[in-house]
Scaffold this motif. Structure first.
Motif, PDB file in Angstrom:
ATOM      1  N   ASN A 116      32.242  30.793 -26.152  1.00  0.00           N
ATOM      2  CA  ASN A 116      31.004  30.366 -25.605  1.00  0.00           C
ATOM      3  C   ASN A 116      29.606  30.846 -26.016  1.00  0.00           C
ATOM      4  O   ASN A 116      29.537  32.056 -25.941  1.00  0.00           O
ATOM      5  CB  ASN A 116      30.810  30.601 -24.038  1.00  0.00           C
ATOM      6  CG  ASN A 116      32.148  29.896 -23.614  1.00  0.00           C
ATOM      7  OD1 ASN A 116      33.262  29.866 -23.824  1.00  0.00           O
ATOM      8  ND2 ASN A 116      31.878  29.079 -22.316  1.00  0.00           N
ATOM      9  N   ILE A 117      28.842  30.096 -26.846  1.00  0.00           N
ATOM     10  CA  ILE A 117      27.579  30.653 -27.308  1.00  0.00           C
ATOM     11  C   ILE A 117      26.541  29.854 -26.618  1.00  0.00           C
ATOM     12  O   ILE A 117      26.165  28.999 -26.690  1.00  0.00           O
ATOM     13  CB  ILE A 117      27.554  30.291 -28.944  1.00  0.00           C
ATOM     14  CG1 ILE A 117      28.709  30.658 -29.538  1.00  0.00           C
ATOM     15  CG2 ILE A 117      26.233  30.881 -29.204  1.00  0.00           C
ATOM     16  CD1 ILE A 117      28.874  30.401 -31.054  1.00  0.00           C
ATOM     17  N   PRO A 118      25.845  30.603 -25.617  1.00  0.00           N
ATOM     18  CA  PRO A 118      24.631  30.025 -24.939  1.00  0.00           C
ATOM     19  C   PRO A 118      23.694  29.546 -26.144  1.00  0.00           C
ATOM     20  O   PRO A 118      23.089  30.043 -26.726  1.00  0.00           O
ATOM     21  CB  PRO A 118      23.879  31.217 -24.014  1.00  0.00           C
ATOM     22  CG  PRO A 118      25.242  32.454 -24.282  1.00  0.00           C
ATOM     23  CD  PRO A 118      25.904  32.027 -25.337  1.00  0.00           C
ATOM     24  N   LEU A 119      23.042  28.174 -25.743  1.00  0.00           N
ATOM     25  CA  LEU A 119      22.358  27.533 -26.773  1.00  0.00           C
ATOM     26  C   LEU A 119      20.831  28.381 -27.096  1.00  0.00           C
ATOM     27  O   LEU A 119      20.213  28.529 -28.245  1.00  0.00           O
ATOM     28  CB  LEU A 119      21.814  26.194 -26.448  1.00  0.00           C
ATOM     29  CG  LEU A 119      22.913  25.222 -26.321  1.00  0.00           C
ATOM     30  CD1 LEU A 119      22.634  23.928 -25.696  1.00  0.00           C
ATOM     31  CD2 LEU A 119      23.681  25.320 -27.638  1.00  0.00           C
ATOM     32  N   ALA A 120      20.357  29.162 -25.962  1.00  0.00           N
ATOM     33  CA  ALA A 120      19.285  29.740 -26.090  1.00  0.00           C
ATOM     34  C   ALA A 120      19.344  30.845 -27.169  1.00  0.00           C
ATOM     35  O   ALA A 120      18.442  31.586 -27.649  1.00  0.00           O
ATOM     36  CB  ALA A 120      18.814  30.322 -24.393  1.00  0.00           C
ATOM     37  N   ARG A 121      20.603  31.630 -27.205  1.00  0.00           N
ATOM     38  CA  ARG A 121      20.624  32.614 -27.892  1.00  0.00           C
ATOM     39  C   ARG A 121      20.723  32.309 -29.421  1.00  0.00           C
ATOM     40  O   ARG A 121      20.793  33.024 -30.391  1.00  0.00           O
ATOM     41  CB  ARG A 121      22.314  33.320 -27.578  1.00  0.00           C
ATOM     42  CG  ARG A 121      22.163  34.073 -26.305  1.00  0.00           C
ATOM     43  CD  ARG A 121      22.259  35.595 -26.507  1.00  0.00           C
ATOM     44  NE  ARG A 121      22.365  36.343 -25.232  1.00  0.00           N
ATOM     45  CZ  ARG A 121      21.184  36.793 -24.677  1.00  0.00           C
ATOM     46  NH1 ARG A 121      20.044  36.641 -25.264  1.00  0.00           N
ATOM     47  NH2 ARG A 121      21.173  37.298 -23.637  1.00  0.00           N
TER      48      ARG A 121
END
Lengths: 527, 188
Positions: A116-121
């Motif tokens: 899972n890669i947070p979009l904000a990151r």
């Protein structure tokens, strides 16, 4: 080449796309449910990517096989088959979707994995396209967050439409920062901080050991081309005979002379390396970034945004200290790599300021981070655990006894005086070592100082600290000591880590808590 | 770490005699799932058995070729099978000890893991430092419904921090606690 993600944000034209794609809403019910797969042309592209890394072993394998050694080629073939199969599995099982503000990539058949890669990151979505990619209107996608050693997700390959769709979904989330990586140094806003003249670079070379690496390269090539075998046997035999005939005093003198010549040669090579690398060095700064321009044959210009600096280290080798000089190294969090990133990374990250006079260090440090100083007296140094010297002495005694015993097999009784010399040297070193280790916490971060001959003083800051760790080996537990380690991004190039040994265990634990609290309360500021 | 006492108020509650018991501060920490012990033992035994069987095969080969064996052969035999025995003991006891010592805490502050039998270590990753997460399940873990939670940071030595031996559903819920979005801001 391919427009980067940031350029696309400002660029209206997208000439390489077959058709324009409308901006889609950020998330819609349909988007979050659908699992997307890799493009059907992915397998050939994966294989092509693999062949690049298999090329040299394959050539070597064919050469070996031609000479009759089939095993290497067989092993190579098996490993190629294994990686091919893993690529096939990856192609069939990889799914990605955007859900709940995260890019979720899952893959695997036997060992399932979900990332899972947070979009904000996500800092950038980079594309790579060679002519084959362009022919099929696909591209290799690398998604990177601030943890910049390798891409968090590599999607090989996606269609361009799909990539645009992904980027549009991302655009709504992150705020593009504009770092003009290829800005000309010396632009009107820049202020010249430091320039290094050639004599200084020669001094730096002479006090450093860079020449050893060049020597290793030369030696490697000599072995490769079998130069050593070209020296006739008669010469070596004649030389050995002469050595045996002359007295040992003359031999010793000659040996020392040869060593000194060799040593000098290495240092001269080192000086040449520094002049080639850093000739015309200029360090300039504006309010956001620092820029370094250097190099004789390959001119490199590196931009270092201040916010990207994770770790600053002021280092003085023994000889540098005697000459009143120091060097400053930094570690920066990675961005996406471009072709000449290596050269930039070498100067920008590894060396930064190769040589500067000690009196100028504080000026430079405050340029990197406001209020930073290398002045010893400014910091509230914490003492090491009370048993440190005793522990180090005990270790010195144990090790020198061990060495004497081992040497005793060859040197017999001579091992005893040698052992005593080793013991004295180790005890001296232990005493200096204990005194040279220092740790302190200040408003902005922590500082750690170590090194007997080569002194290094390194700083990192609470908004850059990634993880905190306190650990104890079984010996540490017995001595009631512990080691405190703070982890930063892209650590390594400065050849110093804030890993403080021999702290009192209660103090280490409390410090662990304090640093954790301070780190949590500071926003993440990698770049 | 039982021996590292926190120096805040809770340390007053810790009795000297209770040195072996987990200190009060760690009582809100969780343990791994007990099935993890079994899973680790199984994989340990499997490797031990594999090495042992390979050794036995080689040994029968040697004995078949050269009978009777010399005392050096017996010595090597003894050394090798002591090693295998040691490996077996390690596979049997270490999972239990590691399980007993492993404690972790997952909350909105971040994650903290205490572990280690001989080499002890505490690692803390504040929530704002978590870059992304993986939940991973190997084939053996799947049979026990276990999984691993892997947390990635921007750091280097601790670029990834993992906990193996959680229930997979627990791993997923911990992941949600750690990465739930609050307006895309880092915790302040």
């Amino acid at each position: 080449m391919i427009p980067s993600d940031r350029e696309m944000a400002s660029d209206q034209e997208e000439p390489y796309l077959a058709e324009a794609v409308d901006d889609e809403p950020l998330t819609s019910a349909a988007d979050t449910i659908i699992d997307r797969r890799l493009h059907r042309m992915s397998l050939p592209f994966m294989m092509i990517a693999r062949t690049r890394s298999y090329l040299i072993p394959a050539v070597a394998g064919t050469v070996f096989a031609a000479r009759g050694h089939r095993h290497f080629a067989l092993v190579l073939g098996i490993s190629f088959l294994v990686t091919f199969l893993s690529d096939v599995f990856r192609y069939f099982t990889l799914k990605y979707r955007i859900e709940g503000g995260e890019l979720v990539v899952s893959k695997g058949l036997i060992s399932r994995s979900q990332r899972n890669i947070p979009l904000a990151r996500i800092q950038n979505i980079d594309l790579t396209q060679n002519f084959l990619h362009r022919f099929f209107s696909v591209a290799e996608v690398r998604i990177e967050t601030a943890s910049g050693t390798e891409p968090e997700a590599t999607l090989r390959v996606l269609s361009l439409d799909e990539i645009t769709r992904l980027r549009n979904q991302l655009k709504g989330v992150k705020s593009p920062e504009s770092h003009l990586d290829d800005a000309e140094p010396g632009a009107f806003q820049d202020q010249l901080i430091l320039s290094i003249a050639i004599p200084e670079l020669i001094i730096r070379g002479l006090i450093g050991n860079r020449g050893l690496i060049m020597l290793a390269v030369v030696l490697g090539m000599a072995i490769e081309f079998e130069l050593f075998e070209k020296i006739p046997m008669e010469w070596t035999e004649e030389a050995l005979k002469r050595v045996r005939e002359t007295g040992w005093i003359i031999n010793l003198a000659l040996g020392t002379l040869l060593f000194a010549i060799f040593f000098g040669f290495v240092r001269i090579l080192s000086a040449i390396w520094f002049v080639l690398r850093f000739s015309g060095y200029k360090l300039t700064a504006d309010d956001q970034d620092l820029k370094v321009v250097a190099g004789l044959i390959t001119r490199v210009s590196a931009t270092i945004p201040r916010k990207r600096i994770q770790f600053i280290s002021v280092q003085e080798s023994l000889m540098a200290r005697m000459l009143g000089r120091a060097s400053i190294r930094i570690e920066t969090a990675g961005g996406a790599g471009t072709e000449d990133e290596d050269a930039r990374a070498t100067i920008g990250r590894r060396w930064f300021v190769p040589i500067v006079s000690k009196s100028f260090v504080d000026t430079l440090l405050s340029e990197l981070r406001a209020g930073l100083t290398a002045d010893d007296g400014y910091y509230d140094w914490q003492p090491l655990a009370s048993g440190t010297r005793k522990r180090l002495f005990r270790r010195a005694i144990f090790l020198s006894c061990l060495i004497s015993v081992v040497l005793g097999f060859t040197l017999r009784l001579w091992a005893i005086p040698v052992g005593i010399l080793v013991l004295i040297a180790m005890i001296w070193h232990a005493a200096r070592f204990a005194r040279s280790l220092k740790y302190a916490r200040f408003d902005d971060g922590v500082v750690y100082r170590s090194g007997v001959l080569d002194r290094k003083m390194s700083f990192t800051f609470f908004d850059k600290i990634q993880a905190i760790n306190v650990s104890q080996s079984p010996f540490d537990r017995r001595w009631k000591m512990a080691r405190l380690h703070v982890d930063t991004a892209a650590a390594g190039p400065a050849e110093h880590t804030i890993s403080v040994p021999y702290l009192d265990e209660d103090f280490a634990y409390d410090e662990f808590r304090r640093i954790t609290r301070k780190t949590s309360s500071r926003r993440l500021q990698i770049a | 770490m039982n021996d590292l006492q926190p120096s805040d108020a809770s340390s007053d509650l810790i009795d000297e005699n209770q040195a072996e018991i987990i200190p009060a501060e760690l009582s809100d920490f969780r343990s791994l799932h007990p099935a993890h012990v079994l899973a680790e033992r199984i994989s340990g035994w499997f490797i031990t058995a594999a090495i042992g069987i390979v050794g036995l095969i080689i040994w029968s080969g040697i004995l078949f070729a050269k009978w009777p064996p010399t005392w050096q052969n017996w010595l090597w035999f003894f050394v090798f099978f002591s090693f295998v025995f040691g490996l077996g003991m390690h596979s049997h006891f270490m999972p239990k000890w590691e399980f007993a010592r492993c404690r972790f805490r997952v909350d909105d502050q971040g994650i903290e893991i205490h572990r280690g039998v001989f080499w002890r270590s505490i690692i803390n990753v504040p929530r704002s430092r978590i870059q992304h997460t993986d939940v991973h399940q190997g084939p053996l873990q799947r049979r026990f419904s276990l999984g691993s939670l892997i947390i990635y940071t921007a750091g280097t030595q601790h670029a990834s921090v993992s906990i193996h031996g959680l229930l997979k559903t627990d791993a997923l819920s911990y992941r949600n606690i750690l990465t739930s979005q609050d307006d895309h801001h880092d915790s302040v």
